[in-house]
Each structure stands twice: as C-alpha cells, then as structure tokens.
Design an enzyme around this catalytic site. Structure first.
Site, PDB file in Angstrom:
ATOM      1  N   ALA A 315      31.401  36.986 -10.036  1.00  0.00           N
ATOM      2  CA  ALA A 315      30.594  36.651  -8.863  1.00  0.00           C
ATOM      3  C   ALA A 315      31.274  37.124  -7.585  1.00  0.00           C
ATOM      4  O   ALA A 315      32.502  37.105  -7.486  1.00  0.00           O
ATOM      5  CB  ALA A 315      30.366  35.147  -8.810  1.00  0.00           C
ATOM      6  N   PRO A 316      30.489  37.561  -6.591  1.00  0.00           N
ATOM      7  CA  PRO A 316      31.075  37.980  -5.310  1.00  0.00           C
ATOM      8  C   PRO A 316      31.819  36.823  -4.645  1.00  0.00           C
ATOM      9  O   PRO A 316      31.497  35.657  -4.866  1.00  0.00           O
ATOM     10  CB  PRO A 316      29.853  38.396  -4.490  1.00  0.00           C
ATOM     11  N   GLY A 317      32.781  37.160  -3.809  1.00  0.00           N
ATOM     12  CA  GLY A 317      33.545  36.141  -3.094  1.00  0.00           C
ATOM     13  C   GLY A 317      35.008  36.165  -3.482  1.00  0.00           C
ATOM     14  O   GLY A 317      35.434  36.931  -4.354  1.00  0.00           O
ATOM     15  N   MET A 321      41.042  29.673  -7.740  1.00  0.00           N
ATOM     16  CA  MET A 321      42.312  29.379  -8.388  1.00  0.00           C
ATOM     17  C   MET A 321      42.150  28.490  -9.609  1.00  0.00           C
ATOM     18  O   MET A 321      43.066  28.349 -10.407  1.00  0.00           O
ATOM     19  CB  MET A 321      43.258  28.715  -7.385  1.00  0.00           C
ATOM     20  N   ASP A 371      24.022  20.653  -7.449  1.00  0.00           N
ATOM     21  CA  ASP A 371      23.984  20.062  -8.785  1.00  0.00           C
ATOM     22  C   ASP A 371      24.396  21.113  -9.810  1.00  0.00           C
ATOM     23  O   ASP A 371      24.271  22.321  -9.582  1.00  0.00           O
ATOM     24  CB  ASP A 371      22.574  19.553  -9.090  1.00  0.00           C
TER      25      ASP A 371
END
Length: 578
Positions: A315-317, A321, A371
């Site tokens: 996923a982008p971003g 950690m 959610d």
C-alpha cells in the site's frame, strides 16, 4: 455417525442462530429506554454486549455439536449433507442471509478455520440475490403535505415513540421547513412528500429519524438527529438531505446503530436508495450485523478479484513498523498483517496489537477510527501477488504464511477501508484544502480524546483522508485509554546546557506524555505550523489534556455529531439551545 444426525446438526445450528438474533433484538430494543433515561454509560455497555453476543452463541452451538457427535471426526460427505439440510431450512426463513454467515462461523470454529471451501461453506449465498421474505408490516410510513408541511412534520414528530417532552416542537418544525425550502424551493417542496422508517436509529446520545424525501426529480435522504437538553427535553439538532451527508452518518468510522430490525435484509434494501455509495457490507455493518457484513465484504472482494487483472502491491505511504499493509490498486480496501518482528522502538507483542484492534471494534469510534474485519487462514493465489510484495511478505511475515504451491495462506489479517494517508494528502494540497485538512486532523484528535481514546502515535502517517475529506485514525498499535496516560509539562531546564544535552534533564516513566513535544513533529512544515498554532495550539498544553481526563473520570460523555458544527440549527439560524 447415526443416520439422521445431519438434520439434527443443521437444526441445532439454526436454532442457535435464532437464539443469538433474539438476544440481539432484545439488546437493541432497550435503546429507547436508555436514550430516554440519558443513561449514556449503559448505551456504551450495551454496544459492547451486543458485539460479543455473536461469538458467544457460536461457542454455545459448537459445544452442543461436540456433545451431539461425541467428539467423533466427520468425513467430507457427512459435512456436505449437513450443509444440504441447512440449505433446505432457509427458503422460508426470514433472516436467511445472516443464518448462512452463522453457519460459516460455527464451521470455522469447529475446524479451526481450515478447509474453507465453497462446498462446505456459504462462500456465496445459496438463495437468489436480494431475495426477501414476506414482510409482516411495512418498514416505513408515507406522509403527504395535504395540509402543508407544518402539519406533515407535526404528524411525523407526533408519531415518534419517544415519551420525553419537547423543548420547542414548533421551533424545530420551522427550522426543518426553512432548511427544506432553501434546499428545494417552495414549489418543489409543495410537490414532495416523506417516507419515514418506523424504527428510530439510536447511536451515542442521539435518536435518528431516518426517512426519504421524495421529490419530482428524485429521492433524497431525510435525516433528523434528536438530542436531549440538560433538562431532558427533546430537540432536533439539524436536518440532513444529501447523500454525502447521509454517507457520513452511516460511515465506516462510526459505531453501529441500534435499530430494531427483525428483517435486516429488507431494511438494508430500503436504505440502499438513500445511500447509493454504500456497499451491502457497509449497510449491514451500519445496523450492527457486523459478522454478516464481514461475509458480504469477503464476497465483494472475491467479485472484484474475479473481474480484474491486478496484482496485490504494498500500500502507498510510509511503511509501518508493526503492520505490513497491501492492497489491490483499484480496490477500496487494504489488507493488514502483523509483522513477525517489530521495529526496536515498538516494545509490544502481536497479542497486544490484536487487543488494540479489538478495543477499537468495541469502543465508540466517534467517526474517527476505521472499522476492521478480522480474518484467519486467508488464502491468496500467488499469481495475484506482485513479486515485490511476495518478497516483502516472506521477509516480514514468514511465520504467518503457509505455502500451498499455487497459493499462500496468511494465518491472520485485517481488512480495512482504504484511505489516502494524511501525510501524502498534506503534500498534495494547498490553500483551503490544506487548512481544512489540519482543522479535520485537530478535530479528530479532540473527538478521540473526548471519547477516552489517546492515539499514542499522532504522526500524520497514521491517519487517512476519506472520500468526503474527513480525517480518520487507522493505526492502532499504540492506542490506549486517555485515563491511562500521565500528561506532563516539561520541567524548566536547570542549567542552559540541559537544553543541548542528548538526554532529557527530567525523569520519564512509562505512560508519560509531554504534549509540548507534539509541536516538534506536527509543526515542522512551515505551511502547517501556523495553521496548527491558529486552530489547535491547546493540543500542545498538558493542562488541556488533564482537563479532558477530569471530565472523563467524572463520568461525562461528550456529544458526538456526524456533521459539521455549522450545520446545527442553533448555529445556522441563531437560536442557542442551552
């Protein structure tokens, strides 16, 4: 196994579901009394209790079945016959769709989430799509303005089951008419009418009247949130009539409604017209049928996967950690796997992370926490996984992956709505959009704190922006209750050299938080710092946080609004309600 045992097992499972949904309706039916008594702590506890009902009753049925079979193993043919008998019980059953999900849950609990095949489970429904049973009474009632809209709205309000007195019914009706006139115009309003759900939708400290505004050019939502004054008198806080507003009210970051729905499929179908952007899964989720929503969510995923040529990618971003997050480029959800090993600064266990996610599931999410659906033994075809992601999975989560040749099985993961990470959003926007995002972020922090939630890690990367521009928290591994945190002021330095030292000149204990430090990582960008200082400078003061803690400890439950403050009648039309 004795002959006829398959039918007994099928009947036992369905009876178990009957018991579960009966208790579900029983808890739900108490919502009116809790609202009228303003027992907000009971509202919160009832929500938790209702969430736990499903798993509790699945466990009861599993124990019954183990007694019936004397713990003997069952072969594939036997299991298929059980499902066949169960399927035959469903055509005349009013809640067939959730009964199938309950069957799936019992099977998964019995067989530890193994051998999850379409032959043994209701991966897709056995019943015709969107088929409904006979409805004993209409879900909604029509109101026509034969004698004008004032008379119509007086009838609508008089029909409500609430037994408290109104603060000023005439004022509220005139506010609604004023809003509708501004929205539709006088002539269009005169030709329109209402259809109002028979049951109120309860959540937090509000009872929502949900209806449809049927005009000559189409159908609009008609939502009225009913609140109480401090004196226990009722008032209508606003009127919402756009699909975007309705979508936020029924959003994935909010607690489930308490609405009495003996025929949930019929209610979902009725809601669909005013919530066209919501999937079937989201609609079931909104009315509290979260386990069946999980089934529908998985079906939506399978349908999407069958119709696309995409591969899963990271996923982008900024890479997390604790969690490894991946997605399909065109799909609106992300898949989150707990890593085998965390970064050194994350001193926690996988069990702690799962407990944090469960806390969010049960807590009032106040429109600011996404959610999630939790899955075990999730199967992925290798051909759908990009080489880079496969390498990352084996590097970061190998202990949770079983290789089946053409497939892998991920032992445990979460599925969550995909959003644009706030840090990426802030890099891309300027002007009013940037200002709105910072205002939203600060409001999210405030509303979470008022609901007794401290995010822990408040970096922008842990928040997302929804398609409606709302900022939502989605990284829960450091989440805790506000009352568990010790908010401290940084002591003044003893000597000038203290400020240059690599270590702090003051002691720091577990649970200590110094709000002054937030400024260092939230205001580093020169475009953002001044906006923060203008709108949210109090977030950098320990006394602000301690004051919130005191309110929580005193038992105060804050009001939560699913709309902007400027939309409240008291703000729009000038009369303060308190």
């Amino acid at each position: 196994m004795p002959r006829g045992l398959e039918l007994l097992i099928a009947q036992t499972i369905l009876q178990g579901f009957d018991a579960q949904y009966g208790r579900f309706l029983e808890v739900t039916s108490g919502a009116q009394q809790r609202f009228e008594q303003a027992d907000w702590h009971a509202v919160q506890q009832a929500m938790k209790n209702r969430i736990h009902l499903y798993d509790h009753h699945v466990g009861l049925v599993v124990e019954q079945l183990r007694c019936i079979t004397n713990g003997q193993s069952t072969d594939a043919a036997f299991l298929l016959r059980v499902k066949e008998h169960y399927t035959r019980l469903l055509p005349d059953y009013p809640r067939f769709e959730i009964a199938e999900s309950f069957f799936n849950s019992v099977y998964c609990r019995l067989f530890d989430h193994r051998s999850l095949t379409p032959e043994r489970l209701f991966i897709f429904s056995s019943q015709p799509e969107r088929r409904f049973r006979t409805i004993p009474r209409p879900l909604a009632k029509d109101f026509h303005p034969d004698h004008g809209w004032e008379s119509l709205l007086m009838r609508v309000i008089s029909d409500l089951p609430l037994r408290l007195r109104w603060q000023n019914k005439s004022r509220d009706i005139h506010y609604i008419i004023r809003h509708l006139t501004e929205t539709l115009g006088t002539d269009n309003l005169a030709e329109s009418h209402l259809q109002v759900a028979n049951e109120l939708f309860y959540r937090n400290k509000a009872a929502w009247l949900v209806g449809k505004l049927i005009t000559s050019s189409g159908t609009l939502p008609f939502l009225l949130p009913i609140h109480q004054t401090d004196d226990g008198e009722l008032f209508i806080d606003t009127c919402l009539t756009t699909t975007a507003e309705a979508s936020i009210v029924f959003g994935f970051a909010r607690s489930y409604f308490m609405v009495y729905a003996p025929l949930p499929a019929a209610l979902v179908e009725w809601l669909r017209e005013i919530l066209p952007g919501k999937t079937t899964a989201e609609l079931y989720m909104a009315i509290g049928c979260q386990k069946h929503a999980k089934t529908e969510s998985y079906r939506e995923y399978l349908v999407y996967l069958q119709g696309c040529n995409e591969q899963f990618i990271e996923a982008p971003g900024i890479r997390g950690m604790v969690m490894l997050v991946f997605t399909l480029p065109g799909f609106d959800r992300v898949f989150k796997v707990i890593k085998d090993k965390f970064a050194p600064q994350k001193e926690m266990s996988a069990a702690h992370v799962r407990a944090c996610y469960q806390l969010v599931k049960e807590h009032d999410r106040v429109g600011r926490m996404a959610d999630t659906q939790e899955f075990e033994n999730f199967v992925l075809e290798k051909r759908h996984i990009s080489p880079a992601l496969m390498e990352l999975l084996l590097q970061e989560a190998a202990e949770k992956i079983t290789d089946l040749g053409e497939q892998i099985v991920i032992r445990h993961l979460y599925i969550e709505r995909r959003m644009v990470p706030l840090n990426i959003w802030l890099e891309q926007v300027e002007g009013q959009q940037l200002r709105d995002a910072i205002e939203e972020y600060g409001n999210a922090i405030r509303q979470l704190a008022a609901a007794n939630i401290f995010p822990g890690d408040m970096l922008f990367k842990n928040f997302g922006v929804t398609r409606h521009g709302r900022v939502v928290f989605y990284d829960y591994d450091e989440i805790c209750y506000m009352t568990e945190v010790n908010f401290r002021d940084i002591p003044p330095p003893r000597y000038p050299e203290d400020e240059l030292a690599s270590e702090p000149w003051y002691s720091v204990s577990p649970g200590d938080v110094f709000p002054e430090e937030f400024r260092h990582w939230l205001c580093a960008d020169p475009r953002i710092g001044p906006l923060f200082e203008e709108m949210h400078a109090d977030l950098f003061r320990a006394d602000y946080w301690r004051a919130l803690q005191n309110r929580i400890r005193e038992g105060h439950v804050e009001d939560v609004y699913a709309y902007r403050r400027r939309q409240r009648f008291s703000v729009r039309y000038g009369e303060m309600l308190f």
